[in-house]
Design a protein around this motif. Structure first.
Motif, PDB file in Angstrom:
ATOM      1  N   SER A 103      -8.635  -1.022 -12.958  1.00 40.31           N
ATOM      2  CA  SER A 103     -10.057  -0.856 -13.232  1.00 40.31           C
ATOM      3  C   SER A 103     -10.681  -2.255 -13.254  1.00 40.31           C
ATOM      4  O   SER A 103      -9.983  -3.252 -13.119  1.00 40.31           O
ATOM      5  CB  SER A 103     -10.297  -0.144 -14.573  1.00 40.31           C
ATOM      6  OG  SER A 103      -9.822  -0.941 -15.632  1.00 40.31           O
ATOM      7  N   GLY A 104     -11.995  -2.301 -13.415  1.00 43.47           N
ATOM      8  CA  GLY A 104     -12.644  -3.596 -13.547  1.00 43.47           C
ATOM      9  C   GLY A 104     -12.863  -4.268 -12.210  1.00 43.47           C
ATOM     10  O   GLY A 104     -13.234  -3.617 -11.229  1.00 43.47           O
ATOM     11  N   SER A 105     -12.615  -5.560 -12.151  1.00 42.66           N
ATOM     12  CA  SER A 105     -12.844  -6.325 -10.937  1.00 42.66           C
ATOM     13  C   SER A 105     -12.112  -5.703  -9.752  1.00 42.66           C
ATOM     14  O   SER A 105     -10.927  -5.373  -9.837  1.00 42.66           O
ATOM     15  CB  SER A 105     -12.363  -7.763 -11.117  1.00 42.66           C
ATOM     16  OG  SER A 105     -12.441  -8.464  -9.891  1.00 42.66           O
ATOM     17  N   THR A 106     -12.822  -5.560  -8.658  1.00 43.31           N
ATOM     18  CA  THR A 106     -12.229  -4.888  -7.502  1.00 43.31           C
ATOM     19  C   THR A 106     -11.294  -5.798  -6.712  1.00 43.31           C
ATOM     20  O   THR A 106     -10.572  -5.330  -5.841  1.00 43.31           O
ATOM     21  CB  THR A 106     -13.323  -4.366  -6.560  1.00 43.31           C
ATOM     22  OG1 THR A 106     -14.157  -5.466  -6.170  1.00 43.31           O
ATOM     23  CG2 THR A 106     -14.172  -3.311  -7.255  1.00 43.31           C
ATOM     24  N   LEU A 107     -11.308  -7.082  -7.004  1.00 45.63           N
ATOM     25  CA  LEU A 107     -10.420  -8.028  -6.313  1.00 45.63           C
ATOM     26  C   LEU A 107      -9.266  -8.378  -7.242  1.00 45.63           C
ATOM     27  O   LEU A 107      -9.474  -8.853  -8.351  1.00 45.63           O
ATOM     28  CB  LEU A 107     -11.189  -9.285  -5.920  1.00 45.63           C
ATOM     29  CG  LEU A 107     -10.413 -10.300  -5.081  1.00 45.63           C
ATOM     30  CD1 LEU A 107     -10.090  -9.721  -3.708  1.00 45.63           C
ATOM     31  CD2 LEU A 107     -11.205 -11.599  -4.947  1.00 45.63           C
ATOM     32  N   VAL A 108      -8.057  -8.122  -6.798  1.00 47.54           N
ATOM     33  CA  VAL A 108      -6.884  -8.447  -7.593  1.00 47.54           C
ATOM     34  C   VAL A 108      -6.005  -9.407  -6.808  1.00 47.54           C
ATOM     35  O   VAL A 108      -5.960  -9.368  -5.574  1.00 47.54           O
ATOM     36  CB  VAL A 108      -6.090  -7.187  -7.989  1.00 47.54           C
ATOM     37  CG1 VAL A 108      -6.878  -6.377  -8.998  1.00 47.54           C
ATOM     38  CG2 VAL A 108      -5.757  -6.341  -6.774  1.00 47.54           C
ATOM     39  N   GLU A 109      -5.310 -10.264  -7.548  1.00 49.82           N
ATOM     40  CA  GLU A 109      -4.516 -11.304  -6.903  1.00 49.82           C
ATOM     41  C   GLU A 109      -3.081 -11.292  -7.406  1.00 49.82           C
ATOM     42  O   GLU A 109      -2.818 -10.889  -8.542  1.00 49.82           O
ATOM     43  CB  GLU A 109      -5.140 -12.677  -7.193  1.00 49.82           C
ATOM     44  CG  GLU A 109      -6.556 -12.831  -6.670  1.00 49.82           C
ATOM     45  CD  GLU A 109      -7.181 -14.168  -7.031  1.00 49.82           C
ATOM     46  OE1 GLU A 109      -8.245 -14.491  -6.489  1.00 49.82           O
ATOM     47  OE2 GLU A 109      -6.596 -14.892  -7.863  1.00 49.82           O
ATOM     48  N   SER A 110      -2.176 -11.755  -6.547  1.00 46.30           N
ATOM     49  CA  SER A 110      -0.791 -11.918  -6.959  1.00 46.30           C
ATOM     50  C   SER A 110      -0.515 -13.399  -7.170  1.00 46.30           C
ATOM     51  O   SER A 110      -1.312 -14.254  -6.791  1.00 46.30           O
ATOM     52  CB  SER A 110       0.148 -11.352  -5.893  1.00 46.30           C
ATOM     53  OG  SER A 110       0.171 -12.202  -4.765  1.00 46.30           O
ATOM     54  N   ILE A 111       0.655 -13.692  -7.732  1.00 41.48           N
ATOM     55  CA  ILE A 111       0.979 -15.078  -8.036  1.00 41.48           C
ATOM     56  C   ILE A 111       1.353 -15.873  -6.785  1.00 41.48           C
ATOM     57  O   ILE A 111       1.373 -17.085  -6.804  1.00 41.48           O
ATOM     58  CB  ILE A 111       2.122 -15.182  -9.068  1.00 41.48           C
ATOM     59  CG1 ILE A 111       3.376 -14.458  -8.539  1.00 41.48           C
ATOM     60  CG2 ILE A 111       1.684 -14.607 -10.401  1.00 41.48           C
ATOM     61  CD1 ILE A 111       4.590 -14.667  -9.423  1.00 41.48           C
ATOM     62  N   ASN A 112       1.661 -15.190  -5.693  1.00 39.72           N
ATOM     63  CA  ASN A 112       2.086 -15.912  -4.487  1.00 39.72           C
ATOM     64  C   ASN A 112       1.031 -15.898  -3.386  1.00 39.72           C
ATOM     65  O   ASN A 112       1.367 -15.989  -2.203  1.00 39.72           O
ATOM     66  CB  ASN A 112       3.406 -15.348  -3.971  1.00 39.72           C
ATOM     67  CG  ASN A 112       3.315 -13.872  -3.636  1.00 39.72           C
ATOM     68  OD1 ASN A 112       2.329 -13.222  -3.913  1.00 39.72           O
ATOM     69  ND2 ASN A 112       4.367 -13.339  -3.023  1.00 39.72           N
ATOM     70  N   GLY A 113      -0.243 -15.795  -3.774  1.00 32.61           N
ATOM     71  CA  GLY A 113      -1.319 -16.006  -2.822  1.00 32.61           C
ATOM     72  C   GLY A 113      -1.875 -14.772  -2.133  1.00 32.61           C
ATOM     73  O   GLY A 113      -2.837 -14.865  -1.368  1.00 32.61           O
ATOM     74  N   PHE A 114      -1.296 -13.606  -2.368  1.00 28.74           N
ATOM     75  CA  PHE A 114      -1.856 -12.381  -1.804  1.00 28.74           C
ATOM     76  C   PHE A 114      -3.016 -11.887  -2.671  1.00 28.74           C
ATOM     77  O   PHE A 114      -3.065 -12.146  -3.876  1.00 28.74           O
ATOM     78  CB  PHE A 114      -0.795 -11.272  -1.736  1.00 28.74           C
ATOM     79  CG  PHE A 114       0.166 -11.418  -0.586  1.00 28.74           C
ATOM     80  CD1 PHE A 114       1.371 -12.077  -0.755  1.00 28.74           C
ATOM     81  CD2 PHE A 114      -0.136 -10.884   0.653  1.00 28.74           C
ATOM     82  CE1 PHE A 114       2.259 -12.214   0.314  1.00 28.74           C
ATOM     83  CE2 PHE A 114       0.742 -10.990   1.719  1.00 28.74           C
ATOM     84  CZ  PHE A 114       1.945 -11.662   1.541  1.00 28.74           C
TER      85      PHE A 114
END
Lengths: 112, 115
Positions: free
Chosen positions: A52-63
């Motif tokens: 939920s919340g911000s529609t952009l999610v990130e991984s720790i390895n740059g994805f």
């Protein structure tokens, strides 16, 4: 019923090039979205998830992946890939029933 | 700490035989899942345990498949009268189960081959 479509079965790309792995889903209820990665001869690992919340999610390895409700998509992107990113990538969806419904996977091959 | 472990890593059996596949979840994880992944496919949900009980077994393909988790930790997936179509990688996952969104952690899988 929920379903997931990964539009590309194989994606070849050169090292340091950008990549996008596409995922579309269908669901009549609110969903949670996941990307899992399976490196050669290893088990599935969670890469990132949207709850939920911000529609952009990130991984720790740059994805990163962006949840787009109007297009029912959750595409995975990386601006510059490495040889070590070579793996099978799976998009999955779940609801409150905890069952993960999976796409067929996209094989990312990063070439030097 | 240790991750999810599955034994055996490979199992070859003959059509009609009975097999058992074992899963040891992460310590303290109350939820346990079984999935099946056929060649070229994504994983397919089989069954989900909350503690000792099967909360959802809607993915079991037929009554030849059965799973137990008697003490709320280790689980065994049992397949009777195996068929060639049962050949697949059987995956186990566990999670804390505090919420539906808790991450599922996967084991390496058991590759079952039915000759």
């Amino acid at each position: 019923a929920q379903s997931v479509t990964q539009l590309d079965s194989q994606v070849p790309v050169f090292e340091e090039a950008p990549v996008e792995l596409r995922c579309n889903y269908s669901s009549s209820v609110s969903v949670y979205l996941f990307w899992y990665v399976q490196y050669p001869n290893q088990g599935l690992q969670l890469l990132l998830k949207y709850l939920s919340g911000s529609t952009l999610v990130e991984s720790i390895n740059g994805f990163e992946a962006e949840f787009n409700k109007s297009q029912t998509s959750f595409h995975l992107r990386k601006p510059s890939v490495h040889i070590s990113d070579t793996a099978e990538y799976f998009c999955a969806v779940s609801g409150n029933n905890r069952k993960l419904i999976w796409g067929l996977g996209t094989s990312l091959a990063v070439n030097p | 700490g240790a991750g999810v472990s599955q034994t055996p890593s490979n199992k070859v059996t003959e059509k009609g035989k009975y097999v058992e596949l074992r899963c040891d979840p992460i310590s303290g994880h109350t939820a346990l899942y079984w999935y099946r992944q056929s060649l070229g496919q994504g994983p397919e949900f089989l069954i989900y345990f909350q503690g000792t009980g099967a909360a959802d077994d809607s993915g079991l393909p037929n009554d030849r498949f059965f799973a137990v988790r008697p003490e709320g930790s280790v689980s065994t997936l049992k397949i009777q009268r195996t068929e060639r179509g049962d050949s697949a990688v059987y995956l186990c996952a566990s999670s804390r189960d505090r919420a539906p969104t808790d991450t599922q952690y996967f084991g390496p899988g058991t590759r079952l081959t039915v000759l």
